[in-house]
Design a protein around this motif. Structure first.
Motif, PDB file in Angstrom:
ATOM      1  N   ASP A  95       0.825  -1.211   0.000  1.00 30.39           N
ATOM      2  CA  ASP A  95       0.000   0.000   0.000  1.00 30.39           C
ATOM      3  C   ASP A  95       0.858   1.260   0.000  1.00 30.39           C
ATOM      4  O   ASP A  95       0.572   2.219  -0.727  1.00 30.39           O
ATOM      5  CB  ASP A  95      -0.920   0.028   1.225  1.00 30.39           C
ATOM      6  CG  ASP A  95      -2.296  -0.523   0.955  1.00 30.39           C
ATOM      7  OD1 ASP A  95      -2.551  -1.002  -0.166  1.00 30.39           O
ATOM      8  OD2 ASP A  95      -3.133  -0.469   1.880  1.00 30.39           O
ATOM      9  N   LEU A  96       1.898   1.288   0.813  1.00 30.22           N
ATOM     10  CA  LEU A  96       2.774   2.460   0.867  1.00 30.22           C
ATOM     11  C   LEU A  96       3.512   2.649  -0.454  1.00 30.22           C
ATOM     12  O   LEU A  96       3.677   3.784  -0.918  1.00 30.22           O
ATOM     13  CB  LEU A  96       3.747   2.338   2.037  1.00 30.22           C
ATOM     14  CG  LEU A  96       3.106   2.464   3.419  1.00 30.22           C
ATOM     15  CD1 LEU A  96       4.065   1.995   4.499  1.00 30.22           C
ATOM     16  CD2 LEU A  96       2.639   3.891   3.673  1.00 30.22           C
ATOM     17  N   SER A  97       3.919   1.570  -1.070  1.00 30.45           N
ATOM     18  CA  SER A  97       4.593   1.652  -2.373  1.00 30.45           C
ATOM     19  C   SER A  97       3.620   2.128  -3.442  1.00 30.45           C
ATOM     20  O   SER A  97       3.983   2.944  -4.306  1.00 30.45           O
ATOM     21  CB  SER A  97       5.184   0.291  -2.745  1.00 30.45           C
ATOM     22  OG  SER A  97       6.152  -0.099  -1.791  1.00 30.45           O
ATOM     23  N   GLY A 147      11.352  -2.474  -4.619  1.00 31.61           N
ATOM     24  CA  GLY A 147      11.063  -3.805  -4.103  1.00 31.61           C
ATOM     25  C   GLY A 147       9.688  -3.928  -3.483  1.00 31.61           C
ATOM     26  O   GLY A 147       9.349  -4.969  -2.947  1.00 31.61           O
ATOM     27  N   ARG A 148       8.905  -2.854  -3.547  1.00 33.77           N
ATOM     28  CA  ARG A 148       7.535  -2.808  -3.008  1.00 33.77           C
ATOM     29  C   ARG A 148       7.547  -3.020  -1.494  1.00 33.77           C
ATOM     30  O   ARG A 148       6.668  -3.661  -0.935  1.00 33.77           O
ATOM     31  CB  ARG A 148       6.615  -3.830  -3.686  1.00 33.77           C
ATOM     32  CG  ARG A 148       6.699  -3.907  -5.202  1.00 33.77           C
ATOM     33  CD  ARG A 148       6.495  -2.604  -5.927  1.00 33.77           C
ATOM     34  NE  ARG A 148       5.119  -2.139  -5.779  1.00 33.77           N
ATOM     35  CZ  ARG A 148       4.749  -0.879  -5.959  1.00 33.77           C
ATOM     36  NH1 ARG A 148       5.621   0.022  -6.299  1.00 33.77           N
ATOM     37  NH2 ARG A 148       3.507  -0.514  -5.802  1.00 33.77           N
ATOM     38  N   GLU A 149       8.560  -2.445  -0.821  1.00 27.31           N
ATOM     39  CA  GLU A 149       8.726  -2.650   0.615  1.00 27.31           C
ATOM     40  C   GLU A 149       8.836  -1.337   1.390  1.00 27.31           C
ATOM     41  O   GLU A 149       9.497  -1.271   2.426  1.00 27.31           O
ATOM     42  CB  GLU A 149       9.989  -3.482   0.872  1.00 27.31           C
ATOM     43  CG  GLU A 149       9.935  -4.866   0.267  1.00 27.31           C
ATOM     44  CD  GLU A 149      11.255  -5.620   0.385  1.00 27.31           C
ATOM     45  OE1 GLU A 149      12.310  -4.982   0.617  1.00 27.31           O
ATOM     46  OE2 GLU A 149      11.215  -6.846   0.246  1.00 27.31           O
ATOM     47  N   LEU A 150       8.183  -0.278   0.906  1.00 27.18           N
ATOM     48  CA  LEU A 150       8.262   1.000   1.615  1.00 27.18           C
ATOM     49  C   LEU A 150       7.659   0.873   3.003  1.00 27.18           C
ATOM     50  O   LEU A 150       6.689   0.149   3.206  1.00 27.18           O
ATOM     51  CB  LEU A 150       7.503   2.091   0.862  1.00 27.18           C
ATOM     52  CG  LEU A 150       8.183   2.757  -0.314  1.00 27.18           C
ATOM     53  CD1 LEU A 150       7.320   3.893  -0.852  1.00 27.18           C
ATOM     54  CD2 LEU A 150       9.551   3.272   0.023  1.00 27.18           C
ATOM     55  N   ASN A 151       8.218   1.626   3.950  1.00 24.41           N
ATOM     56  CA  ASN A 151       7.596   1.752   5.264  1.00 24.41           C
ATOM     57  C   ASN A 151       7.260   3.222   5.477  1.00 24.41           C
ATOM     58  O   ASN A 151       7.492   4.055   4.597  1.00 24.41           O
ATOM     59  CB  ASN A 151       8.499   1.168   6.365  1.00 24.41           C
ATOM     60  CG  ASN A 151       9.829   1.875   6.455  1.00 24.41           C
ATOM     61  OD1 ASN A 151       9.908   3.096   6.563  1.00 24.41           O
ATOM     62  ND2 ASN A 151      10.913   1.098   6.416  1.00 24.41           N
ATOM     63  N   ILE A 164      12.413   7.502  -1.138  1.00 23.27           N
ATOM     64  CA  ILE A 164      12.279   6.751  -2.382  1.00 23.27           C
ATOM     65  C   ILE A 164      13.498   7.035  -3.253  1.00 23.27           C
ATOM     66  O   ILE A 164      13.905   8.176  -3.428  1.00 23.27           O
ATOM     67  CB  ILE A 164      10.942   7.029  -3.109  1.00 23.27           C
ATOM     68  CG1 ILE A 164      10.695   8.510  -3.329  1.00 23.27           C
ATOM     69  CG2 ILE A 164       9.788   6.430  -2.323  1.00 23.27           C
ATOM     70  CD1 ILE A 164       9.396   8.822  -4.060  1.00 23.27           C
ATOM     71  N   ASP A 165      14.098   5.950  -3.733  1.00 19.95           N
ATOM     72  CA  ASP A 165      15.273   6.024  -4.600  1.00 19.95           C
ATOM     73  C   ASP A 165      14.791   5.942  -6.044  1.00 19.95           C
ATOM     74  O   ASP A 165      14.131   4.963  -6.411  1.00 19.95           O
ATOM     75  CB  ASP A 165      16.216   4.847  -4.320  1.00 19.95           C
ATOM     76  CG  ASP A 165      16.728   4.854  -2.902  1.00 19.95           C
ATOM     77  OD1 ASP A 165      17.450   5.802  -2.554  1.00 19.95           O
ATOM     78  OD2 ASP A 165      16.415   3.914  -2.144  1.00 19.95           O
ATOM     79  N   LEU A 166      15.124   6.957  -6.837  1.00 18.89           N
ATOM     80  CA  LEU A 166      14.621   7.027  -8.206  1.00 18.89           C
ATOM     81  C   LEU A 166      15.741   7.194  -9.218  1.00 18.89           C
ATOM     82  O   LEU A 166      16.817   7.713  -8.903  1.00 18.89           O
ATOM     83  CB  LEU A 166      13.651   8.209  -8.356  1.00 18.89           C
ATOM     84  CG  LEU A 166      12.439   8.228  -7.440  1.00 18.89           C
ATOM     85  CD1 LEU A 166      11.634   9.514  -7.655  1.00 18.89           C
ATOM     86  CD2 LEU A 166      11.571   7.006  -7.649  1.00 18.89           C
TER      87      LEU A 166
END
Length: 169
Positions: free
Chosen positions: A33-35, A84-88, A93-95
């Protein structure tokens, strides 16, 4: 644009946090959800920023293999926890910003090279998402993973990125 993005983020953080506290959602579901929230905010900001730049400088174009002019494409790649779809809740965010090829803009008040256009687009996108305002910030953005890190251009053509990663990746 910035205020809207930040209000949306706060509302979604409340929703996602409530899922965590009340429903005991799985960590995989919460980080997804966060990602997804970061994706939505980046997409909205990108749409707004690209329209603003195109109104001023025109549309960036490249020459196709068939010799026809077509709109140059821009991609925002998420790396790290976002990729990696693992944001907390505290992640940055690395772009990496890539565009499809060299050329120039057409249809605006002043033509820019595609590199100039997409550099400006990247700068606007970062500011829209990460600038600290009275409403806070949407997300911190880290661009150090791009080709050549801090010393490299903010946006690079796909060909340039491929060469870089083949040689240094």
């Amino acid at each position: 644009c910035q205020a809207m993005l930040r209000r949306y983020k706060h509302r979604e953080y409340l929703r996602i946090g409530a899922r965590d506290l009340v429903r005991h959602a799985s960590i995989v579901s919460l980080t997804e959800d966060l990602s997804n929230l970061a994706d939505a905010i980046l997409d909205a900001a990108l749409t707004y920023c690209k329209r603003e730049l195109a109104d001023r400088y025109g549309v960036p174009e490249v020459t196709s293999e068939g010799g026809h002019q077509q709109e140059a494409q821009f991609a925002v790649l998420a790396l790290g926890k976002h990729g990696g779809r693992e944001l907390n809740f505290s992640s940055d965010i690395d772009l990496v910003f890539l565009y499809s090829g060299e050329g120039e803009t057409h249809g605006g008040d002043r033509a820019l090279t595609n590199q100039e256009f997409f550099q400006k687009l990247g700068e606007m996108l970062i500011k829209a998402v990460s600038e600290l305002t009275a409403d806070g910030m949407a997300f911190r953005i880290d661009m150090r993973l791009r080709p050549h890190g801090k010393q490299g251009p903010l946006a690079v053509s796909l060909d340039t990125a491929v060469i870089y990663y083949e040689q240094h990746g």
